[in-house]
Design an enzyme around this catalytic site. Structure first.
Site, PDB file in Angstrom:
ATOM      1  N   SER A  35       0.835  -1.208   0.000  1.00 42.09           N
ATOM      2  CA  SER A  35       0.000   0.000   0.000  1.00 42.09           C
ATOM      3  C   SER A  35       0.866   1.253   0.000  1.00 42.09           C
ATOM      4  CB  SER A  35      -0.875   0.030   1.253  1.00 42.09           C
ATOM      5  OG  SER A  35      -1.961  -0.841   1.094  1.00 42.09           O
ATOM      6  N   HIS A  66      -3.120   1.381  -4.671  1.00 44.36           N
ATOM      7  CA  HIS A  66      -2.714   0.215  -5.481  1.00 44.36           C
ATOM      8  C   HIS A  66      -3.135   0.494  -6.932  1.00 44.36           C
ATOM      9  CE1 HIS A  66      -1.600  -2.659  -2.225  1.00 44.36           C
ATOM     10  NE2 HIS A  66      -2.366  -1.836  -1.521  1.00 44.36           N
ATOM     11  N   HIS A  88      -6.101  -8.376  -2.410  1.00 45.38           N
ATOM     12  CA  HIS A  88      -6.291  -8.794  -1.020  1.00 45.38           C
ATOM     13  C   HIS A  88      -7.546  -9.653  -0.925  1.00 45.38           C
ATOM     14  CE1 HIS A  88      -4.279  -4.825  -0.977  1.00 45.38           C
ATOM     15  NE2 HIS A  88      -3.593  -5.283   0.055  1.00 45.38           N
ATOM     16  N   TYR A  90      -9.719  -9.498   1.390  1.00 42.77           N
ATOM     17  CA  TYR A  90     -10.882  -8.702   1.828  1.00 42.77           C
ATOM     18  C   TYR A  90     -11.577  -7.975   0.680  1.00 42.77           C
ATOM     19  CZ  TYR A  90      -7.666  -4.664   1.782  1.00 42.77           C
ATOM     20  OH  TYR A  90      -6.758  -3.717   1.396  1.00 42.77           O
ATOM     21  N   GLU A  91     -10.910  -7.888  -0.490  1.00 46.84           N
ATOM     22  CA  GLU A  91     -11.569  -7.269  -1.652  1.00 46.84           C
ATOM     23  C   GLU A  91     -12.611  -8.209  -2.238  1.00 46.84           C
ATOM     24  OE1 GLU A  91      -8.706  -4.965  -4.358  1.00 46.84           O
ATOM     25  OE2 GLU A  91      -7.336  -6.128  -3.107  1.00 46.84           O
ATOM     26  N   ALA A 118       2.624  -2.563   3.779  1.00 43.66           N
ATOM     27  CA  ALA A 118       2.465  -1.601   4.871  1.00 43.66           C
ATOM     28  C   ALA A 118       1.887  -2.393   6.038  1.00 43.66           C
ATOM     29  CB  ALA A 118       1.507  -0.498   4.446  1.00 43.66           C
ATOM     30  N   MET A 221      -2.649  -7.257   6.098  1.00 42.69           N
ATOM     31  CA  MET A 221      -3.742  -8.050   5.502  1.00 42.69           C
ATOM     32  C   MET A 221      -3.328  -8.659   4.158  1.00 42.69           C
ATOM     33  SD  MET A 221      -6.620  -5.127   6.167  1.00 42.69           S
ATOM     34  CE  MET A 221      -6.537  -4.087   7.622  1.00 42.69           C
ATOM     35  N   SER A 222      -2.032  -8.967   4.033  1.00 36.90           N
ATOM     36  CA  SER A 222      -1.561  -9.475   2.728  1.00 36.90           C
ATOM     37  C   SER A 222      -0.353 -10.377   2.929  1.00 36.90           C
ATOM     38  CB  SER A 222      -1.176  -8.294   1.824  1.00 36.90           C
ATOM     39  OG  SER A 222      -0.023  -7.651   2.320  1.00 36.90           O
ATOM     40  N   ASN A 245       2.140   2.418  11.233  1.00 34.68           N
ATOM     41  CA  ASN A 245       1.411   2.819  12.452  1.00 34.68           C
ATOM     42  C   ASN A 245       1.729   1.837  13.562  1.00 34.68           C
ATOM     43  OD1 ASN A 245      -0.369   1.103  10.547  1.00 34.68           O
ATOM     44  ND2 ASN A 245      -1.306   0.767  12.549  1.00 34.68           N
ATOM     45  N   HIS A 259      -6.513   4.291   6.727  1.00 31.69           N
ATOM     46  CA  HIS A 259      -5.742   3.936   5.532  1.00 31.69           C
ATOM     47  C   HIS A 259      -4.979   5.147   4.974  1.00 31.69           C
ATOM     48  CE1 HIS A 259      -4.556   1.534   2.123  1.00 31.69           C
ATOM     49  NE2 HIS A 259      -5.195   2.306   1.252  1.00 31.69           N
TER      50      HIS A 259
HETATM   51  O1  LIG Z   1      -0.498  -5.200   2.743  1.00 33.65           O
HETATM   52  P1  LIG Z   1      -0.618  -3.985   1.919  1.00 33.65           P
HETATM   53  O2  LIG Z   1      -1.186  -4.238   0.567  1.00 33.65           O
HETATM   54  O3  LIG Z   1       0.676  -3.200   1.857  1.00 33.65           O
HETATM   55  O4  LIG Z   1      -1.690  -3.019   2.630  1.00 33.65           O
HETATM   56  C1  LIG Z   1      -1.894  -2.850   4.024  1.00 33.65           C
HETATM   57  O5  LIG Z   1      -2.483  -1.585   4.165  1.00 33.65           O
HETATM   58  C2  LIG Z   1      -3.914  -1.697   4.034  1.00 33.65           C
HETATM   59  C3  LIG Z   1      -4.538  -1.036   5.232  1.00 33.65           C
HETATM   60  O6  LIG Z   1      -4.186   0.310   5.330  1.00 33.65           O
HETATM   61  C4  LIG Z   1      -4.228  -3.191   4.008  1.00 33.65           C
HETATM   62  O7  LIG Z   1      -4.473  -3.606   2.692  1.00 33.65           O
HETATM   63  C5  LIG Z   1      -2.964  -3.795   4.550  1.00 33.65           C
HETATM   64  O8  LIG Z   1      -2.755  -5.120   4.129  1.00 33.65           O
HETATM   65  N1  LIG Z   2      -4.259  -5.439  10.037  1.00 31.81           N
HETATM   66  C1  LIG Z   2      -3.549  -4.326   9.886  1.00 31.81           C
HETATM   67  N2  LIG Z   2      -3.122  -3.987   8.662  1.00 31.81           N
HETATM   68  C2  LIG Z   2      -2.404  -2.858   8.535  1.00 31.81           C
HETATM   69  N3  LIG Z   2      -1.849  -2.313   7.454  1.00 31.81           N
HETATM   70  C3  LIG Z   2      -1.240  -1.173   7.842  1.00 31.81           C
HETATM   71  N4  LIG Z   2      -1.391  -0.980   9.157  1.00 31.81           N
HETATM   72  C4  LIG Z   2      -2.111  -2.033   9.600  1.00 31.81           C
HETATM   73  C5  LIG Z   2      -2.602  -2.404  10.906  1.00 31.81           C
HETATM   74  O1  LIG Z   2      -2.405  -1.727  11.908  1.00 31.81           O
HETATM   75  N5  LIG Z   2      -3.306  -3.567  10.975  1.00 31.81           N
END
Ligand SMILES: O=P(O)(O)O[C@H]1O[C@H](CO)[C@@H](O)[C@H]1O
Ligand SMILES: Nc1nc2[nH]cnc2c(=O)[nH]1
Length: 291
Positions: A35, A66, A88, A90-91, A118, A221-222, A245, A259
Site C-alpha cells: 500500500s 494500489h 487482497h 478482503y476485496e 504496509a 492483511m496481505s 502505524n 488507511h
Molecule cells: O499489505 P498492503 O497491501 O501493503 O496493505 C496494508 O495496508 C492496508 C490497510 O491500510 C491493508 O491492505 C494492509 O494489508
Molecule cells: N491489520 C492491519 N493492517 C495494517 N496495514 C497497515 N497498518 C495495519 C494495521 O495496523 N493492521
C-alpha cells in the site's frame, strides 16, 4: 477454496504467453508493491507497463494506493516485473486470484520474489517509519483453512505438502542488512515476524494484545498467501514491511488508525525503500548466483 475457484495450468500459461508476446523483457525478479509503495516501480528503466484490466485473466485492484499496473523493466541491468498494486482477500478475491500473478511470474521465468507491505507494529521497540525485514510470517487465515494451495495440487508447480521453514531467504536478509548499514539507515531497520489477518477492519485492542502475546512484530492483511504460493513453486523470497502505524494495545490510547495515514507514512519512506530494493536487486547474484 471451492473447486469453482480453481485455476488451471492452461489459464496461468495463457496469461504468461500473452505477456511474453507483448514485451521483450524476461524477468528473473518479481516485486510486489505494498500500500502506497507503488513508486518502487518508478526506478525501473526501459519500462513496458500494462493495466491489469488489459491483461487476460488478471484480477483487478480496488484499493486506494494500489494503481493496478504490471511494470516490466531493468534495475541496474536485472530484468524485473513489478506489481503496482496487489490483490487482497478482503476485496472479495479468492486466494487463487490473490496469488494468480505469482504462478504467471513463475511461467515467465521469475525465480526471486521481493514482497513489500504496509503494516502496523505490535513490537514495543518499533516506531512509525521503521523498515522491518521479514524473518518469518504467521498465516492466520491459513489456520482457518484459507490457504491458496487448498484444492487439487498441481505437481507442475510444486509438492502437495511444501515446507515453509526458512521461507524468507537468509542470505537475502543478510544482504539487505548490509545494504541498510551502508546506506546509513540501520537505526530504523528491524527484523521480525509478520502476521497476516483477513481484514478489512483494523485490530481491536484485545486482538492486538493477542497478536503481541503470540510474538507478532507487525500485522497486515496481505503477503502470506503470495509467499506461500511463490515458495511452493520454488521461488526464493525476500520480504519487507514498512511500519506505518503502531497498533493500539491500550484502552487508555484513543488514537485510531486509518488507511490515509498508512499511505502518508509509505510516501515518507518511499525514497529509502526504492534505494534499498534497487541495491538488493543489483547485488543479489553476488550472494546467490540464481538471479
Ligand atoms: O499489505 P498492503 O497491501 O501493503 O496493505 C496494508 O495496508 C492496508 C490497510 O491500510 C491493508 O491492505 C494492509 O494489508
Ligand atoms: N491489520 C492491519 N493492517 C495494517 N496495514 C497497515 N497498518 C495495519 C494495521 O495496523 N493492521
Amino acid at each position: 477454496m471451492h473447486s469453482k475457484d480453481q485455476i488451471s495450468h492452461e489459464d496461468y500459461q495463457r496469461t504468461a504467453d500473452w505477456l511474453l508476446s507483448q514485451t521483450q523483457h524476461r524477468p528473473k525478479v518479481a516485486i510486489i508493491c505494498g500500500s502506497g509503495l507503488g513508486m518502487l516501480a518508478d526506478a525501473l528503466q526501459c519500462q513496458d507497463s500494462f493495466k491489469y484490466s488489459d491483461i487476460p485473466g488478471f484480477p483487478q485492484s480496488t484499493v486506494q494506493g494500489h494503481a493496478g499496473r504490471l511494470v516490466f523493466g531493468e534495475l541496474r541491468g536485472k530484468t524485473c516485473v513489478c506489481m503496482q498494486g496487489r490483490f487482497h482477500m478482503y476485496e472479495g478475491h479468492s486466494l487463487c486470484k490473490v496469488t494468480f500473478p505469482l504462478r504467471v511470474f513463475k511461467l515467465l521465468g521469475v525465480d526471486t520474489l521481493i514482497v513489500t507491505n504496509a503494516a502496523g507494529s505490535l513490537a514495543d521497540s518499533y516506531n512509525c517509519g521503521d523498515i522491518m525485514i521479514i524473518r518469518d510470517h504467521i498465516n492466520f487465515p491459513g489456520f482457518a483453512g484459507l490457504n491458496p494451495l487448498i484444492g487439487p495440487n498441481d505437481e507442475k508447480f510444486g509438492p502437495r505438502f511444501p515446507p515453509m521453514s526458512g521461507v524468507y531467504d537468509k542470505d537475502l536478509r543478510k544482504l539487505a542488512f548490509d545494504i541498510c548499514k551502508s546506506m546509513g539507515v540501520s537505526q530504523y531497520v528491524q527484523e521480525g515476524v509478520y502476521c497476516m489477518v483477513g481484514g478489512p477492519n483494523f485490530e481491536t485492542i484485545a486482538e492486538a494484545r493477542l497478536l503481541h502475546k503470540l510474538g507478532v512484530d507487525a500485522v497486515g492483511m496481505s503477503t502470506a498467501p503470495e509467499v506461500v504460493v511463490a515458495s511452493h513453486c520454488g521461488m526464493r523470497v525476500f520480504g519487507l514491511s514498512l511500519i506505518t502505524n503502531k497498533v493500539v494495545k491500550s484502552y487508555q490510547d484513543f488514537e485510531k488508525v486509518n488507511h490515509e495515514a498508512v499511505l502518508e507514512v509509505s510516501k515518507m519512506r518511499s525514497e529509502t525503500l526504492q534505494k534499498l530494493v534497487t541495491e538488493l536487486v543489483s547485488r543479489m547474484d553476488i550472494n546467490n548466483n540464481t538471479a
